[in-house]
Structure formats: C-alpha cells, structure tokens
Design a protein around this motif. Sequence first.
Motif, short mmCIF file in Angstrom:
data_model
loop_
_atom_site.label_atom_id
_atom_site.label_comp_id
_atom_site.label_asym_id
_atom_site.label_seq_id
_atom_site.Cartn_x
_atom_site.Cartn_y
_atom_site.Cartn_z
N LEU A 278 0.83 -1.21 0.00
CA LEU A 278 0.00 0.00 0.00
C LEU A 278 0.86 1.25 0.00
O LEU A 278 0.61 2.21 -0.75
CB LEU A 278 -0.93 -0.01 1.21
N THR A 279 1.91 1.23 0.85
CA THR A 279 2.81 2.38 0.90
C THR A 279 3.50 2.57 -0.46
O THR A 279 3.74 3.71 -0.89
CB THR A 279 3.88 2.17 1.99
N GLU B 154 2.17 1.95 -3.22
CA GLU B 154 1.08 2.23 -4.16
C GLU B 154 0.87 1.09 -5.16
O GLU B 154 0.46 1.31 -6.31
CB GLU B 154 1.32 3.55 -4.89
N LYS B 155 1.17 -0.14 -4.72
CA LYS B 155 0.85 -1.32 -5.52
C LYS B 155 -0.53 -1.79 -5.09
O LYS B 155 -0.72 -2.81 -4.43
CB LYS B 155 1.90 -2.40 -5.32
N LEU B 156 -1.53 -1.02 -5.50
CA LEU B 156 -2.86 -1.17 -4.92
C LEU B 156 -3.56 -2.44 -5.36
O LEU B 156 -4.33 -3.04 -4.59
CB LEU B 156 -3.71 0.06 -5.29
N GLU B 157 -3.33 -2.89 -6.57
CA GLU B 157 -4.05 -4.06 -7.06
C GLU B 157 -3.67 -5.30 -6.24
O GLU B 157 -4.54 -6.06 -5.81
CB GLU B 157 -3.73 -4.29 -8.53
#
Length: 347
Positions: free
Chosen positions: A340-341, A343-346
């Motif tokens: 999450l940090t 930004e690998k959201l998937e």
Amino acid sequence: RTPGARRGFATAPDAEALRAALAGKVASLGDCHEEVLDCQAQLAETLLQRGQPAEAEQLLREVVARRVTGLGANHSETLASKQGLALVLLKTGQSHESEQLHREVLQAVEAMHGEGHADTLSAKSNLAVVLSECGKLDEAEQLHRKVLGQRVAELGSSHPDALESLDNLANVLHKGGQLDESEQLHRLLLEQRETELGGEHVETLETKSNLANVLSESDQLTESAKLYKEVLEASTLGTEHPKTQTTKSSLAHVLLRAGELQESEQLYREVLETAKATMGSDHPRALVGRLNLADVLVAAKKLDEAEALHRHVTDWMVSKNGADDSGSITCKLNLAKVLLTAEKLEE
C-alpha cells in the motif's frame, strides 16, 4: 547456580566429564548415594546452561524423587533439589508446576526457620520471580517489596542480596508498567553497582541495559540510546553472543524511533547477518531480523527491499504453517501495508 548441586567439582566441567563421573559414582556407590545425587544435579545444571532443558528436567526429577524417599520431603537437600527442578520447569514454560514447587519449598522453609531467615527470604524471592513470569504481578511485587525491606534492614542497602531484591522489584515494576518507580530503582541500583563492582562488570552492564529498556518505553530516547551504546562498548561477550545481538536490536529500535535511520539500518543489517550466519537463514531470529530491517527500510522509503524481506518471511510462514495460520495471516497483512505504501494497490 541450580540449587541442589553444591558439592563436588570446584568448577563446572563439561557435560561429558560429568557423565563419566556420574557413571563411576553410580557403579561404586549406587544411584541413591548423596554424592551420586549431587553429581547428577550438577550435570542437570550443565545441561541447562547448554540449552538441553528436557534432559536436565528428567535428571532433577530423579534427584527429587530419591531424596524424598531417602531424606524426607522437607530435608534441606530435598528442598534445594525441588528449587533446582522448579527453575528448570520455569525455563521450559511449565510455570504452573514451577510455582507449585516454589510454594511447597517456601512453606517448608518458613515452618523450619521462621519468616525472617535468609533461606525463607530466598524462597520468597524465587517464588516472586515465578509469579512475575506467570503474570501475577501484584503478588510478585508484594513479595519483592517484603524481601527487599527485610534484607535492607538486616544486611544493609549495599549487600548483594539486597541489590538482587532491588533489581527484582525494579523489573516487576517495569513489567507492570510502573515506569517512573522502576526507573528510579534502576538508577539507584546502577549507582550502587558502579560503585561496588565497577562500570564494566557484567551485573553493572545488565542493570544499565535494564535502565535503557525502561527509558525507551518512557520515550527518553536520547539517554536510552546512550546507555545501550555504553553497554555494547564495554561488553566482553563478543559480537555473536545473543545478549550482544539483543542490545544491538534494542539500540536500533530506539534509533529508528528517534529518526536516526541510517545508523538504525546499519545495526539491523548487522543483527540479521549474524543471525543468518550463526543460526541459519530461516531461524526465527533471522526471520524477526528481516522484519525489523524492513521497518527501518520503509521509514527510509526503501520500499523494494522492504517488500522483498516481507515476501521472504511470508512465503516461509505459509510454506511451514499453511496460508490460514494466524502467523501467516499477520505476515500477509504486514506485506500488504508495504505494498500500500508503495502504491501497488491491485496486489
């Protein structure tokens, strides 16, 4: 030392020498002779120090049983052996039986000698240590205060037994979250030990480390880091000793909280590499070392390496314990936070 192993060898030999000595004594004296039981108890002590508690427990159970039969349940040698067994049980996580044995010993010793006798105070102190390990902090604190008061009154505040009680009380207060009084007592103890033993004595360094732990929990990070560094500089245990590694990890944690990321990272890397080299790449200490290093890497925005460390630990946990194990789930959640940090959201 483990109680019940007081006679015989002037210095502690290795386990093999003790086994040979024990076999010779059994052959000539029989397995119930007091010299045999003393040797057996000392072998148990040596095995415990070498990290073989299961065999130590078996040996001490035999010693206790034979002394109960031969000398009686309340004989001083029997009580000493019970205390030795209780110590082993505590170290192997059998705290309930350890507590029961300590209560039996205290009751017998107090009936024999009276409330203020040195042996009674030692038995109370031992019981209090067990109670602390069992989470019974109020009773442990009460006993430690009573023993401390009596030892100071009879022996003086600088006597080693009084200082031991002061240490015990400070530690149980720390464990119970009473940080202000614990800090005060640790400072008093450190001053006494520096005066009596010198700044580089092992007991002085242990006290300094304990004070640093309290200061860390009360957010006095600068002084805590200073004390940890002093302990590392003065210690003669060697870089691979578990206590050295624990102190390094504690210092690294304090430095991380204080924003000293570069020094914290370096220390965590050293701890991890030592654990991998001495215990194996996937030993629990090495796995924890990876997670600790990952924490500082996240703070330093080195997310790719932090992610790789978390993946290693997560994959290991899943392979060993299954995907639905609580530890595996915790590892997945920690990995998800890094993703999450980053930004690998998937994923």
